[in-house]
Design a protein around this motif. Structure first.
Motif, short mmCIF file in Angstrom:
data_model
loop_
_atom_site.label_atom_id
_atom_site.label_comp_id
_atom_site.label_asym_id
_atom_site.label_seq_id
_atom_site.Cartn_x
_atom_site.Cartn_y
_atom_site.Cartn_z
N ASN A 293 44.63 45.31 45.81
CA ASN A 293 45.68 44.54 46.22
C ASN A 293 46.39 45.75 46.94
O ASN A 293 46.09 46.93 46.62
CB ASN A 293 46.47 43.91 45.20
CG ASN A 293 47.08 44.79 44.35
OD1 ASN A 293 46.74 45.94 43.99
ND2 ASN A 293 48.29 44.57 43.74
N GLN A 294 47.46 45.35 47.63
CA GLN A 294 48.01 46.50 48.44
C GLN A 294 48.93 47.12 47.64
O GLN A 294 49.21 48.35 48.17
CB GLN A 294 49.22 45.40 49.65
CG GLN A 294 48.28 44.70 50.57
CD GLN A 294 49.22 43.95 51.40
OE1 GLN A 294 50.41 43.80 51.25
NE2 GLN A 294 48.71 43.44 52.68
N ALA A 295 49.41 46.90 46.51
CA ALA A 295 50.21 47.55 45.80
C ALA A 295 49.57 48.52 44.94
O ALA A 295 49.95 49.68 44.29
CB ALA A 295 51.09 46.77 44.87
N TRP B 171 45.90 46.99 41.11
CA TRP B 171 44.70 46.36 40.55
C TRP B 171 43.49 46.42 41.46
O TRP B 171 43.78 46.45 42.72
CB TRP B 171 44.63 45.10 39.70
CG TRP B 171 45.23 44.11 40.89
CD1 TRP B 171 46.35 43.38 40.98
CD2 TRP B 171 44.31 43.34 41.64
NE1 TRP B 171 46.35 42.59 41.85
CE2 TRP B 171 45.24 42.40 42.23
CE3 TRP B 171 43.07 43.18 41.79
CZ2 TRP B 171 44.72 41.41 43.36
CZ3 TRP B 171 42.53 42.27 43.02
CH2 TRP B 171 43.31 41.67 43.68
N ALA B 172 42.36 46.41 40.99
CA ALA B 172 41.10 46.26 42.08
C ALA B 172 39.81 45.56 41.10
O ALA B 172 39.81 45.65 40.02
CB ALA B 172 40.60 47.80 42.29
N LYS B 173 39.35 44.88 41.74
CA LYS B 173 38.20 43.94 41.50
C LYS B 173 37.05 44.30 42.02
O LYS B 173 37.02 44.34 43.28
CB LYS B 173 38.59 42.50 41.67
CG LYS B 173 37.39 41.52 41.10
CD LYS B 173 37.69 40.02 41.33
CE LYS B 173 36.45 39.29 40.74
NZ LYS B 173 36.73 37.84 41.16
N ILE B 174 36.02 44.72 41.32
CA ILE B 174 34.53 45.11 41.83
C ILE B 174 33.53 44.00 41.25
O ILE B 174 33.74 43.72 39.92
CB ILE B 174 34.46 46.29 41.45
CG1 ILE B 174 35.36 47.33 41.86
CG2 ILE B 174 32.77 46.76 41.79
CD1 ILE B 174 35.35 49.00 41.24
N THR B 175 32.68 43.44 42.04
CA THR B 175 31.76 42.76 41.57
C THR B 175 30.05 43.25 41.98
O THR B 175 30.06 43.56 43.12
CB THR B 175 31.76 41.18 42.28
OG1 THR B 175 33.10 40.78 41.91
CG2 THR B 175 30.55 40.33 41.93
N VAL B 176 29.44 43.34 40.98
CA VAL B 176 28.07 43.83 41.12
C VAL B 176 27.04 43.12 40.74
O VAL B 176 27.41 42.59 39.59
CB VAL B 176 28.26 45.56 40.70
CG1 VAL B 176 28.51 45.36 39.04
CG2 VAL B 176 26.66 46.14 40.97
N GLN B 177 25.91 43.22 40.92
CA GLN B 177 24.58 42.46 40.36
C GLN B 177 23.96 43.57 39.60
O GLN B 177 23.45 44.55 40.07
CB GLN B 177 23.72 41.76 41.41
CG GLN B 177 24.08 40.31 41.61
CD GLN B 177 22.84 39.60 41.63
OE1 GLN B 177 21.82 40.18 41.84
NE2 GLN B 177 22.98 38.17 41.62
N ILE B 178 23.81 43.39 38.15
CA ILE B 178 23.20 44.34 37.35
C ILE B 178 22.26 43.22 36.78
O ILE B 178 22.35 42.44 36.07
CB ILE B 178 24.06 44.87 36.46
CG1 ILE B 178 25.05 45.81 37.15
CG2 ILE B 178 23.43 45.72 35.28
CD1 ILE B 178 26.25 46.51 36.47
N ILE C 62 34.28 43.29 37.52
CA ILE C 62 34.81 44.44 36.92
C ILE C 62 36.46 44.65 37.31
O ILE C 62 36.48 44.63 38.74
CB ILE C 62 34.22 45.80 37.13
CG1 ILE C 62 32.91 45.71 36.80
CG2 ILE C 62 35.12 47.08 36.78
CD1 ILE C 62 31.80 47.04 37.32
N LEU C 63 37.35 44.49 36.60
CA LEU C 63 38.77 44.34 36.77
C LEU C 63 39.32 45.69 36.65
O LEU C 63 39.02 46.24 35.17
CB LEU C 63 39.43 43.45 36.12
CG LEU C 63 40.96 43.48 36.59
CD1 LEU C 63 41.31 43.08 37.85
CD2 LEU C 63 41.90 42.26 35.60
N VAL C 64 39.87 46.53 37.38
CA VAL C 64 40.54 47.84 37.18
C VAL C 64 41.88 47.86 37.31
O VAL C 64 42.47 47.19 38.37
CB VAL C 64 39.77 48.87 37.94
CG1 VAL C 64 40.32 50.33 37.48
CG2 VAL C 64 38.30 49.01 38.15
#
Length: 532
Positions: free
Chosen positions: A23-25, A28-35, A42-44
């Motif tokens: 997000n611009q601020a 937070w960041a959201k990462i999606t991966v196939q494992i 993954i939410l950071v």
């Protein structure tokens, strides 16, 4: 000091991901991966700090974004992780031994019961007291944030976040997120759960057989260690090891799975539900699915362990899968394929023939004294390798002492007789199988017993002796003495019933015949001469 963006980029680097949603601020960041062929979200989050005038400022996390992402993941049956990065410096947070920005923390919780914001300071307090820790999974007793059931700490080192990739690959927080019971030992070191495996040999079908307590399960553990999971531990388990115990009521449907009613939402995000019928897989199908997963299929072994195979009708248990047990001696794969729509649609998501791949090992155990419960036919047995586990083999510890050993003393008139378990069970085996004309009972090997027939406790003589007079004595009298027609007896001639035998040994009186004690003395003398 590492920033929040640094932490996000490090996670992306370890997972080989180029893009993410931030997000611009930048909080937070959201990462999606196939494992392993499964979506992982993954939410950071970037933490906030308040109360800097206090002795211990709060390190806070707001849960609104977490709830949004975890609910979406659960509705899609996808795995979810919530990581927190604290970007504030150690001086502001009043830490003397750590830099919080060097770490990311995974929070595991039933998020529906968490408040709108939570203080995770206690997790970092643990690090302050243990600055040497690079990776640690904290259970509920090691931190004081009530709404966090477990937390995992990862330090950013020269090699990246310690144990991050195996944690992401194998840990599943859905049980926690759905508020189901999670055993405390799940919070132990992640390496105990997600130890990597390497395919070193092609899969086989194998059965270990022998007397009860000979260590057949111990042999399986050794086999697994020698075939791709070098540090496998029975007590800790492994995602690639599937185990079940067969019994007289065990059926094909217990082995493969069956169509059953399943409750599902009427539509995505709806709280209203409907009942549908779907295939619910069981252990064979789950093991097969695991063996075909991307990342496992060509690189890792999968083990399907079937304990006590002779206690079920294995021909009925395997059913049509019997055809798959013929394996190519070069490739390790099934020589023949079969059609099984339920399994193929679950494993492959399409209707195609199924087979046992090269990385799936099927390992069973058979107790020789149970072999007549359900007789295995020759056609079934020839599709397995058989390895006999000798009842008279002693397993030693690293110092050269017999494992699972115990000594006790019985009185015989004015004499005392000291018996040592490592010698006793082998003397019993010799006496049980020795021909009648040579002074034995003349019974078959299936009546023998192994070193682990009884499992003793260390430094607990009362418990251990109770195992002798209870478990061992009952077996010797009911399963050995009463089925022997030899003129020689295991017990003294003046003993005429089990009750009398039990009373005598409870008073530490000798119950064994002179013929048996002579056998014991011979084996004890031979052991001394051989340095055992």
């Amino acid at each position: 000091m590492r920033t929040f963006i640094d932490a996000v980029n490090q996670i992306k680097s370890e997972l080989n991901i180029v893009e993410d949603t931030t997000n611009q601020a930048n909080n937070w960041a959201k990462i999606t991966v196939q494992i392993l062929n499964e979506n992982v979200n993954i939410l950071v989050l970037k933490s906030t700090v308040t109360g800097t005038d206090r002795a211990k400022p709060q390190i806070r996390v707001f849960t609104e974004k977490i709830l949004q992402e975890v609910n979406e993941s659960l509705n899609n049956n996808e795995r979810f992780f919530c990581f927190v990065h604290c970007s504030h410096d150690e001086t502001t947070l009043k830490f003397n031994h750590i830099k919080p920005s060097d770490y990311i923390v995974s929070l595991e919780s039933d998020w529906s019961s968490a408040g709108g914001r939570i203080d995770i300071r206690s997790v970092y307090d643990f690090l302050e007291e243990h600055p040497e820790v690079h990776f640690k999974k904290l259970n509920k007793t090691e931190h004081s944030t009530k709404s966090i059931l477990q937390a995992a700490i990862f330090k950013n080192t020269d090699n990246g976040f310690e144990y991050f990739e195996p944690y992401i690959s194998f840990f599943d927080s859905r049980l926690i997120s759905r508020d189901e019971t999670v055993p405390d030992d799940l919070a132990d070191e992640v390496t105990e759960q997600v130890e990597q495996a390497t395919l070193t040999n092609y899969g086989i079908n194998k059965i270990y057989f022998g007397a009860p307590g000979t260590g057949k399960s111990f042999s399986i553990q050794k086999f697994i260690r020698e075939n791709g999971i070098p540090n496998f531990d029975e007590k800790k388990g492994h995602p690639n090891v599937f185990r079940t115990t067969l019994h007289p009521e065990f059926s094909y449907y217990d082995f493969v799975g069956q169509v059953m009613p399943v409750v599902t939402p009427i539509s995505e995000g709806s709280i209203e539900t409907k009942i549908e019928y779907g295939f619910v897989p069981t252990i064979f199908t789950k093991a097969l699915e695991r063996a075909f997963l991307d990342g496992v299929k060509d690189h890792q072994p999968v083990f399907l362990i079937l304990e006590e195979m002779s206690r079920a009708n294995v021909a009925a248990v395997f059913g049509d899968l019997f055809q798959l047990l013929d394996r190519d001696v070069v490739t390790g794969e099934s020589e023949y394929r079969i059609n099984n729509d339920l399994i193929s649609n679950y494993v492959f998501k399409e209707d195609r023939q199924i087979f046992i791949p090269k990385n799936l090992f099927i390992i069973g155990t058979v107790n020789t004294n149970d072999q007549n419960v359900f007789v295995m036919d020759t056609a079934f047995k020839r599709r397995f390798e058989f390895e006999y586990v000798n009842a008279n083999t002693i397993v030693y510890d690293e110092s050269g002492q017999p494992l699972n050993n115990f000594s006790f003393t019985l009185k015989d008139k004015d004499n005392e007789i000291t018996l040592n378990w490592a010698t006793l069970y082998r003397s019993l085996n010799t006496f049980i199988t020795k021909k009648e004309e040579n002074g034995g009972l003349g019974l078959k090997e299936d009546k023998q017993l192994g070193q682990f027939f009884i499992k003793f406790r260390e430094a607990d003589a009362e418990y251990n002796f109770n195992q002798i007079k209870g478990k061992l004595l009952q077996y010797l009298y009911e399963d050995i003495e009463t089925v022997s027609y030899s003129s020689t007896s295991l017990f003294k001639s003046d003993i005429s019933s089990f009750g009398e035998t039990y009373i005598k040994i409870s008073a530490y009186q000798n119950i064994f015949s002179n013929e048996f004690l002579n056998t014991y003395q011979i084996i004890e003398t031979n052991d001394l001469m051989e340095g055992k």
